[in-house]
Motif scaffolding. Structure first.
Motif, PDB file in Angstrom:
ATOM      1  N   MET A   1       0.836  -1.209   0.000  1.00 29.22           N
ATOM      2  CA  MET A   1       0.000   0.000   0.000  1.00 29.22           C
ATOM      3  C   MET A   1       0.871   1.259   0.000  1.00 29.22           C
ATOM      4  O   MET A   1       0.648   2.194  -0.775  1.00 29.22           O
ATOM      5  CB  MET A   1      -0.913   0.005   1.220  1.00 29.22           C
ATOM      6  N   LEU A   2       1.873   1.290   0.884  1.00 24.89           N
ATOM      7  CA  LEU A   2       2.740   2.471   0.980  1.00 24.89           C
ATOM      8  C   LEU A   2       3.590   2.651  -0.276  1.00 24.89           C
ATOM      9  O   LEU A   2       3.820   3.778  -0.724  1.00 24.89           O
ATOM     10  CB  LEU A   2       3.643   2.354   2.204  1.00 24.89           C
TER      11      LEU A   2
ATOM     12  N   GLU B   1       7.874   7.986  -0.220  1.00 23.17           N
ATOM     13  CA  GLU B   1       9.320   7.903  -0.450  1.00 23.17           C
ATOM     14  C   GLU B   1      10.063   7.858   0.892  1.00 23.17           C
ATOM     15  O   GLU B   1       9.591   8.442   1.863  1.00 23.17           O
ATOM     16  CB  GLU B   1       9.793   9.112  -1.272  1.00 23.17           C
ATOM     17  N   PRO B   2      11.191   7.169   0.969  1.00 17.70           N
ATOM     18  CA  PRO B   2      11.927   6.525  -0.126  1.00 17.70           C
ATOM     19  C   PRO B   2      11.472   5.105  -0.459  1.00 17.70           C
ATOM     20  O   PRO B   2      12.049   4.462  -1.334  1.00 17.70           O
ATOM     21  CB  PRO B   2      13.360   6.506   0.399  1.00 17.70           C
ATOM     22  N   LEU B   3      10.434   4.603   0.224  1.00 18.80           N
ATOM     23  CA  LEU B   3       9.983   3.230  -0.019  1.00 18.80           C
ATOM     24  C   LEU B   3       9.551   3.030  -1.472  1.00 18.80           C
ATOM     25  O   LEU B   3       9.852   1.992  -2.078  1.00 18.80           O
ATOM     26  CB  LEU B   3       8.825   2.893   0.928  1.00 18.80           C
ATOM     27  N   ALA B   4       8.872   4.011  -2.044  1.00 18.16           N
ATOM     28  CA  ALA B   4       8.336   3.855  -3.401  1.00 18.16           C
ATOM     29  C   ALA B   4       9.434   3.668  -4.437  1.00 18.16           C
ATOM     30  O   ALA B   4       9.218   3.019  -5.464  1.00 18.16           O
ATOM     31  CB  ALA B   4       7.469   5.065  -3.759  1.00 18.16           C
TER      32      ALA B   4
ATOM     33  N   PRO C   1      13.640  -3.314  -5.122  1.00 22.06           N
ATOM     34  CA  PRO C   1      12.813  -4.413  -4.602  1.00 22.06           C
ATOM     35  C   PRO C   1      13.613  -5.437  -3.798  1.00 22.06           C
ATOM     36  O   PRO C   1      13.123  -5.967  -2.797  1.00 22.06           O
ATOM     37  CB  PRO C   1      12.225  -5.042  -5.873  1.00 22.06           C
ATOM     38  N   GLU C   2      14.840  -5.719  -4.233  1.00 25.48           N
ATOM     39  CA  GLU C   2      15.655  -6.700  -3.510  1.00 25.48           C
ATOM     40  C   GLU C   2      15.980  -6.216  -2.098  1.00 25.48           C
ATOM     41  O   GLU C   2      16.041  -7.015  -1.164  1.00 25.48           O
ATOM     42  CB  GLU C   2      16.942  -6.992  -4.283  1.00 25.48           C
ATOM     43  N   GLN C   3      16.169  -4.925  -1.944  1.00 26.49           N
ATOM     44  CA  GLN C   3      16.428  -4.366  -0.613  1.00 26.49           C
ATOM     45  C   GLN C   3      15.199  -4.528   0.276  1.00 26.49           C
ATOM     46  O   GLN C   3      15.316  -4.879   1.466  1.00 26.49           O
ATOM     47  CB  GLN C   3      16.802  -2.889  -0.738  1.00 26.49           C
TER      48      GLN C   3
END
Length: 213
Positions: free
Chosen positions: A180-181, A188-191, A195-197
């Motif tokens: 969701m986030l 950000e910075p999640l977006a 992906p591997e991180q």
């Protein structure tokens, strides 16, 4: 022969075949149902459950609204049918969870779920589902039924541990909340994170929910 006779037709001469009310013609394309589902997913994604309509779905699919009702029934049933098709890749998650030792189940589950979200072909319909479920209780109820019946119950059955259903729900909540986030709210910075991180950081947490003490 009189004009009236010509208009009425000769005795015994067959007229045009009557079309049954509410049923599609026999010449209806075999792909009509899929076309309606595709239009429905786009409509729900762009407008949400509340603003989407059977009439709008029919227009986008190039069919009469009666044909949408014939194939699927109510708007709720159209939504559920479109969700089931879009949700199909996610249903394979329990199989991915079962493929390997239990101590690696967290990474397998996390990697599978993010693989589905990272694929544009599966992400778009999932976004439509999530956005509709967040904003409308009817859509949320449909989503809960599918998640519970086709995903969480099956994952819990693979675990064979105490509180297996709660464990599966907590693991799913961890992944859905992150999705969701990242994909819906785009925090950000999640977006923008690799992906591997994300998988490397989430997998141990998901593993703890599924198999921890």
């Amino acid at each position: 022969m009189s004009d009236a006779a010509r208009t009425a037709g000769e005795p015994g001469e067959p007229g045009p075949p009557a079309r049954r009310r509410g049923r599609p013609p026999r010449t209806e394309s075999a792909g009509t149902r899929d076309r309606i589902l595709t239009a429905a997913r786009a409509e729900f994604s762009e407008r949400g459950y509340d603003k989407a309509s059977v009439r709008g779905i029919a227009k986008a699919a190039g069919v009469d609204p009666a044909l949408v009702h014939h194939y699927f029934g109510t708007k709720e049933q159209v939504f559920e049918a479109s969700v089931e098709v879009a949700f199909a890749p996610v249903v394979r998650a329990p199989d991915a969870v079962a493929e390997g030792p239990l101590d690696g189940v967290g990474e397998r589950f996390t990697r599978f779920v993010f693989g589905v979200w990272e694929n544009p072909a599966t992400r778009t319909p999932l976004l439509a589902i999530v956005r509709s479920a967040v904003n409308n209780e009817t859509a949320a109820a449909v989503f809960r039924r599918l998640v519970a019946a086709q995903l969480l119950h099956r994952i819990a059955a693979q675990l064979d541990l105490p509180d297996a259903e709660l464990r599966a729900e907590l693991a799913a909540a961890q992944l859905v909340g992150t999705a969701m986030l990242r994909y819906v709210i785009k925090v950000e910075p999640l977006a923008s994170a690799d992906p591997e991180q994300i998988i490397a950081r989430l997998a141990p947490v998901v593993q703890g929910h599924l198999t921890g003490p």
